[in-house]
Design a protein around this motif. Structure first.
Motif, PDB file in Angstrom:
ATOM      1  N   GLU A   1     -27.792  -1.160   2.038  1.00  0.00           N
ATOM      2  CA  GLU A   1     -26.775  -0.173   1.668  1.00  0.00           C
ATOM      3  C   GLU A   1     -25.571  -0.286   2.605  1.00  0.00           C
ATOM      4  N   ILE A   2     -25.849  -0.475   3.893  1.00  0.00           N
ATOM      5  CA  ILE A   2     -24.774  -0.595   4.884  1.00  0.00           C
ATOM      6  C   ILE A   2     -23.992  -1.894   4.686  1.00  0.00           C
ATOM      7  N   TYR A   3     -24.696  -3.006   4.543  1.00  0.00           N
ATOM      8  CA  TYR A   3     -24.015  -4.289   4.317  1.00  0.00           C
ATOM      9  C   TYR A   3     -23.149  -4.223   3.053  1.00  0.00           C
ATOM     10  N   SER A   4     -23.716  -3.668   1.994  1.00  0.00           N
ATOM     11  CA  SER A   4     -22.999  -3.601   0.710  1.00  0.00           C
ATOM     12  C   SER A   4     -21.763  -2.719   0.805  1.00  0.00           C
ATOM     13  N   SER A   5     -21.900  -1.553   1.438  1.00  0.00           N
ATOM     14  CA  SER A   5     -20.758  -0.639   1.535  1.00  0.00           C
ATOM     15  C   SER A   5     -19.649  -1.243   2.384  1.00  0.00           C
ATOM     16  N   THR A   6     -20.023  -2.031   3.395  1.00  0.00           N
ATOM     17  CA  THR A   6     -19.016  -2.683   4.235  1.00  0.00           C
ATOM     18  C   THR A   6     -18.234  -3.709   3.428  1.00  0.00           C
ATOM     19  N   ILE A   7     -18.937  -4.521   2.661  1.00  0.00           N
ATOM     20  CA  ILE A   7     -18.257  -5.506   1.804  1.00  0.00           C
ATOM     21  C   ILE A   7     -17.347  -4.805   0.814  1.00  0.00           C
ATOM     22  N   ASN A   8     -17.860  -3.775   0.148  1.00  0.00           N
ATOM     23  CA  ASN A   8     -17.060  -3.065  -0.863  1.00  0.00           C
ATOM     24  C   ASN A   8     -15.810  -2.446  -0.250  1.00  0.00           C
ATOM     25  N   ARG A   9     -15.959  -1.867   0.926  1.00  0.00           N
ATOM     26  CA  ARG A   9     -14.812  -1.236   1.576  1.00  0.00           C
ATOM     27  C   ARG A   9     -13.735  -2.262   1.929  1.00  0.00           C
ATOM     28  N   LEU A  10     -14.146  -3.395   2.471  1.00  0.00           N
ATOM     29  CA  LEU A  10     -13.184  -4.429   2.843  1.00  0.00           C
ATOM     30  C   LEU A  10     -12.499  -5.023   1.619  1.00  0.00           C
ATOM     31  N   VAL A  11     -13.270  -5.281   0.575  1.00  0.00           N
ATOM     32  CA  VAL A  11     -12.711  -5.880  -0.645  1.00  0.00           C
ATOM     33  C   VAL A  11     -11.746  -4.914  -1.324  1.00  0.00           C
ATOM     34  N   GLU A  12     -12.136  -3.643  -1.400  1.00  0.00           N
ATOM     35  CA  GLU A  12     -11.305  -2.652  -2.089  1.00  0.00           C
ATOM     36  C   GLU A  12      -9.987  -2.407  -1.367  1.00  0.00           C
ATOM     37  N   ASN A  13     -10.000  -2.533  -0.045  1.00  0.00           N
ATOM     38  CA  ASN A  13      -8.796  -2.253   0.743  1.00  0.00           C
ATOM     39  C   ASN A  13      -8.031  -3.512   1.132  1.00  0.00           C
ATOM     40  N   TRP A  14      -8.370  -4.628   0.507  1.00  0.00           N
ATOM     41  CA  TRP A  14      -7.745  -5.892   0.886  1.00  0.00           C
ATOM     42  C   TRP A  14      -6.273  -5.901   0.521  1.00  0.00           C
ATOM     43  N   PHE A  15      -5.455  -6.520   1.389  1.00  0.00           N
ATOM     44  CA  PHE A  15      -4.004  -6.457   1.226  1.00  0.00           C
ATOM     45  C   PHE A  15      -3.462  -7.514   0.278  1.00  0.00           C
ATOM     46  N   ASP A  16      -4.239  -8.562   0.006  1.00  0.00           N
ATOM     47  CA  ASP A  16      -3.800  -9.634  -0.880  1.00  0.00           C
ATOM     48  C   ASP A  16      -4.199  -9.315  -2.317  1.00  0.00           C
ATOM     49  N   PRO A  17      -3.903 -10.222  -3.268  1.00  0.00           N
ATOM     50  CA  PRO A  17      -4.388 -10.027  -4.634  1.00  0.00           C
ATOM     51  C   PRO A  17      -5.900  -9.813  -4.645  1.00  0.00           C
ATOM     52  N   PRO A  18      -6.440  -9.162  -5.637  1.00  0.00           N
ATOM     53  CA  PRO A  18      -7.866  -8.810  -5.653  1.00  0.00           C
ATOM     54  C   PRO A  18      -8.771 -10.004  -5.348  1.00  0.00           C
ATOM     55  N   ILE A  19      -9.791  -9.751  -4.538  1.00  0.00           N
ATOM     56  CA  ILE A  19     -10.778 -10.785  -4.216  1.00  0.00           C
ATOM     57  C   ILE A  19     -11.799 -10.843  -5.347  1.00  0.00           C
ATOM     58  N   GLU A  20     -11.987 -12.030  -5.899  1.00  0.00           N
ATOM     59  CA  GLU A  20     -12.919 -12.188  -7.019  1.00  0.00           C
ATOM     60  C   GLU A  20     -14.249 -12.787  -6.588  1.00  0.00           C
TER      61      GLU A  20
END
Length: 204
Positions: free
Chosen positions: A19-38
């Motif tokens: 849950e912790i690993y997943s939430s960390t990835i989701n948070r970083l991806v959602e707040n990424w400054f470049d075009p969406p990470i696929e």
């Protein structure tokens, strides 16, 4: 009965970890400054290519935290009081630093990430793209990016638990001059793990 309790405890810890690993990835991806990470690359097991220096953060785990250290790393006054008075916060960080080894193998099928493809690489293969010995391999990131169509790679240390707290180290790479490493301090509030504080150790 004790054997069953141990197994249930282990299963719960594994559930919490993913849950912790997943939430960390989701948070970083959602707040990424470049075009969406696929797509992302997850390194299966953290390998300490260069030894991490936790010495400054370790001052937050001692009995009498220096005022200068506390005010520099923890700006929020209420959180400062928790660092001063809650021994579990100190212990969860201290245990992580004291036993920074035996990192788990990440199972991508147990990660719950939102709308991104996951590629997993073992540490040796990951570093073979990026390093030649102790030197940075020219165009290494570009080769990795082109191979897996990913602009983001991440690896996690093991997670230290104490009471309602958890702490771990993670680092990500997003280009030849785009990378960072941080210690995350999490708190389980009403059954959900949330970031209490992050300490950025380095970035480029």
């Amino acid at each position: 009965m004790s054997f069953l309790s141990i197994n249930l405890s282990f299963a719960q810890t594994e559930k919490d970890s993913y849950e912790i690993y997943s939430s960390t990835i989701n948070r970083l991806v959602e707040n990424w400054f470049d075009p969406p990470i696929e797509a992302i690359i997850v390194v299966e097991r953290y390998s300490e290519k260069f030894k991490q220096d936790f010495s400054d953060i370790m001052d937050l785990t001692i009995e009498k935290i220096p005022k200068s250290t506390l005010s520099w790393y923890v700006r929020d006054s209420l959180l400062q009081q928790r660092f001063l008075n809650d021994q579990n916060i100190k212990k969860v960080l201290r245990d992580l630093f004291a036993n920074f080894n035996n990192h788990p193998k990440i199972k991508s099928e147990l990660l719950n990430v939102n709308g991104v493809e996951i590629h997993t690489l073992n540490s040796k293969k990951y570093h073979s793209y990026l390093n030649r010995g102790q030197k940075w391999r020219k165009n290494g990131w570009k080769r990795l990016e082109n191979k897996y169509n990913s602009k983001f790679a991440i690896q996690f240390s093991k997670i230290s638990y104490q009471g309602n707290y958890a702490s771990f180290y993670y680092e990500y790479l997003c280009g030849d001059l785009c990378a960072a490493g941080a210690i995350a301090l999490m708190e389980n509030a009403e059954g959900e793990w949330k970031v209490l504080k992050e300490f950025n150790l380095w970035e480029s």
